[in-house]
Enzyme design. Structure first.
Site, PDB file in Angstrom:
ATOM      1  N   GLY A 241       0.763  -1.236   0.000  1.00 17.26           N
ATOM      2  CA  GLY A 241       0.000   0.000   0.000  1.00 17.26           C
ATOM      3  C   GLY A 241       0.793   1.284   0.000  1.00 17.26           C
TER       4      GLY A 241
ATOM      5  N   GLU B 212      -5.607  -5.681  -5.049  1.00 15.31           N
ATOM      6  CA  GLU B 212      -4.606  -6.596  -4.511  1.00 15.31           C
ATOM      7  C   GLU B 212      -5.200  -8.003  -4.437  1.00 15.31           C
ATOM      8  OE1 GLU B 212      -1.734  -8.758  -3.171  1.00 15.31           O
ATOM      9  OE2 GLU B 212      -1.336  -6.666  -3.705  1.00 15.31           O
TER      10      GLU B 212
ATOM     11  N   CYS C 293      11.012  -4.188  -8.298  1.00 21.44           N
ATOM     12  CA  CYS C 293      12.168  -3.921  -7.426  1.00 21.44           C
ATOM     13  C   CYS C 293      13.211  -4.999  -7.680  1.00 21.44           C
ATOM     14  CB  CYS C 293      11.765  -3.849  -5.955  1.00 21.44           C
ATOM     15  SG  CYS C 293      10.926  -5.310  -5.328  1.00 21.44           S
TER      16      CYS C 293
END
Length: 445
Positions: A264, A285, A381
């Protein structure tokens, strides 16, 4: 002596670090999630909390190097050493070689830990091993056992190979591997319209207009963080949200979607940016427990039109519903090894096949959901080429209604961040002080 008194002889900070290693090993826990809960449980704060944090996280980061050193000090394979004893030996080795702990204190406290958690016999074994470890400093040990980068920098060999390929050059590899082993600084984000970074203590971040680097203290005690007007967020993650919000779209710009919103942080910044423009954000999600984290992060936030638990590969929205979509896809996390130290030991090369398949499906679904003239920002990432240029290339080859645009035009002040495909961006810990975030901007035609 009663057992309760014996347990009390082990100081709480080392006890917490020991429990973190066990949770990571037995329960596949994440260090950055289990550690705060244990600190609260044992009521540690200040210097004790900082000591436990460095002891646990640092030991996990340097596990590969320490295991090579321990193997040189033990006359049997490490796999035959009891797991709890090996955890304690790793903790003792980190204290001896990487922390400012006197040798006698590092050895005696570790021996006490083994005695009270395992047995007196195991404690004698630990004492003998750690005395051998203490005979040299870390540099001398690395010169002896670290004949390859994987051992010297405590990364699995396959991860070293993937990072080398992603860098595209060998001369920066040591700097990147070293940066992965540095404890990350705590970075805060002021959510626009609800807070400003002038309200937050610390130095302004180099690239994000909303961030500060916290000098010290517990960010959870700051009023803006407690109230949800600010949060803890790596500068690289801030830049992802800024790029997703800042890329130009053709026509109406009212409906935004974060397709993989958990936990979030990016959704909270996106919602604040959307509210400033009169737009609304849907946060989606797949996993229920992560959707609950999204709800917590977006509490009392303006700009939120919905929080949905749904599979991003088969989303419950009509095609062309949204003007802009963020796909911060599940990935190996190999760009965030500073804050997720266990990821380097948990991931396997085979994970790439499953993850890249999922990433392509998510980007394809997002492109179907965005209207012509709208944009999709794909982020991971991870700098691994299979998860970055590989995914983007596969998507572009499979569609004739999408173009890759230059995300650098949205983030013009970030230097030396060219990605593996023209127009993409790759952030690096050793260059930018951020996680190794990858960004690609796709426009639906």
């Amino acid at each position: 002596m009663p057992r309760s008194q014996q347990r009390g002889a082990v100081d709480p900070a080392r006890k917490v670090a020991f429990e973190v290693l066990k949770a990571v090993r037995v329960d596949d826990a994440y260090t950055n999630l289990v550690l705060p809960a244990l600190l609260r449980e044992h009521r540690l704060s200040g210097r004790d909390a900082a000591f436990a944090t460095e002891l646990a996280s640092g030991t996990i980061r340097w596990q590969g190097t320490y295991d090579a050193i321990l193997a040189a000090c033990i006359d049997r394979p490490l796999r035959k050493v009891e797991s709890k004893v090996l955890d304690a030996l790793r903790l003792g080795t980190h204290q001896l070689l990487a922390m400012r702990v006197p040798t006698h204190a590092a050895i005696s406290t570790t021996v006490d830990l083994v005695r009270f958690r395992v047995s007196s016999g195991a404690a004698g074994f630990a004492n003998a091993v750690l005395r051998k470890v203490s005979a040299q400093d870390l540099a001398a040990w690395v010169a002896q056992v670290g004949t390859d980068r994987a051992t010297a920098f405590s990364h699995p060999a396959w991860v070293v190979d993937e990072l080398r390929a992603a860098l595209g050059r060998d001369d920066e590899l040591d700097a990147l591997l070293a940066a992965d082993n540095e404890p990350p600084k705590v970075t805060l984000v002021a959510r626009p319209g609800r807070s400003t970074r002038d309200e937050l203590p610390g130095e302004p971040t180099a690239f994000s207009p909303y961030g500060v680097v916290l000098a010290g203290g517990d960010p959870g005690q700051l009023p803006a963080v407690v109230q949800g007007r600010a949060g803890v967020q790596d500068e690289g993650s801030q830049l992802v949200a800024i790029a997703a919000a800042g890329a130009p779209v053709d026509g109406v710009d009212a409906r935004w979607l974060d397709l993989c919103a958990g936990p979030g942080g990016k959704a909270a910044l996106l919602a604040a940016l959307a509210a400033e423009r009169g737009a609304g954000l849907v946060a989606s999600e797949r996993q229920q427990h992560r959707a609950l984290l999204v709800q917590r992060a977006l509490r009392r936030a303006a700009g939120v039109t919905g929080i949905v638990t749904a599979d991003g590969t088969t989303p419950p929205y009509r095609p062309g519903t949204f003007d802009r979509v963020l796909v911060d896809a599940p990935c190996t996390g190999l760009g965030a090894l500073r804050r997720r130290p266990e990821a380097r030991w948990r991931r396997r090369p085979a994970d790439l096949v499953e993850l890249t398949t999922l990433q392509r499906k998510l980007v394809d679904a997002a492109l179907d959901l965005v209207r012509p003239g709208g944009i999709v920002l794909y982020a991971t990432c991870s700098p691994v080429l299979g998860e970055t240029s590989g995914v983007v290339t596969a998507v572009l080859e499979g569609r004739d209604d999408v173009v890759l645009e230059d995300v650098g035009r949205v983030l013009p002040d970030v230097p030396d961040a060219a990605g593996p495909l023209p127009g993409t961006m790759q952030l690096w810990p050793h260059r930018h002080g951020t996680d190794a975030m990858f960004l690609a901007l796709l426009r639906r035609q």
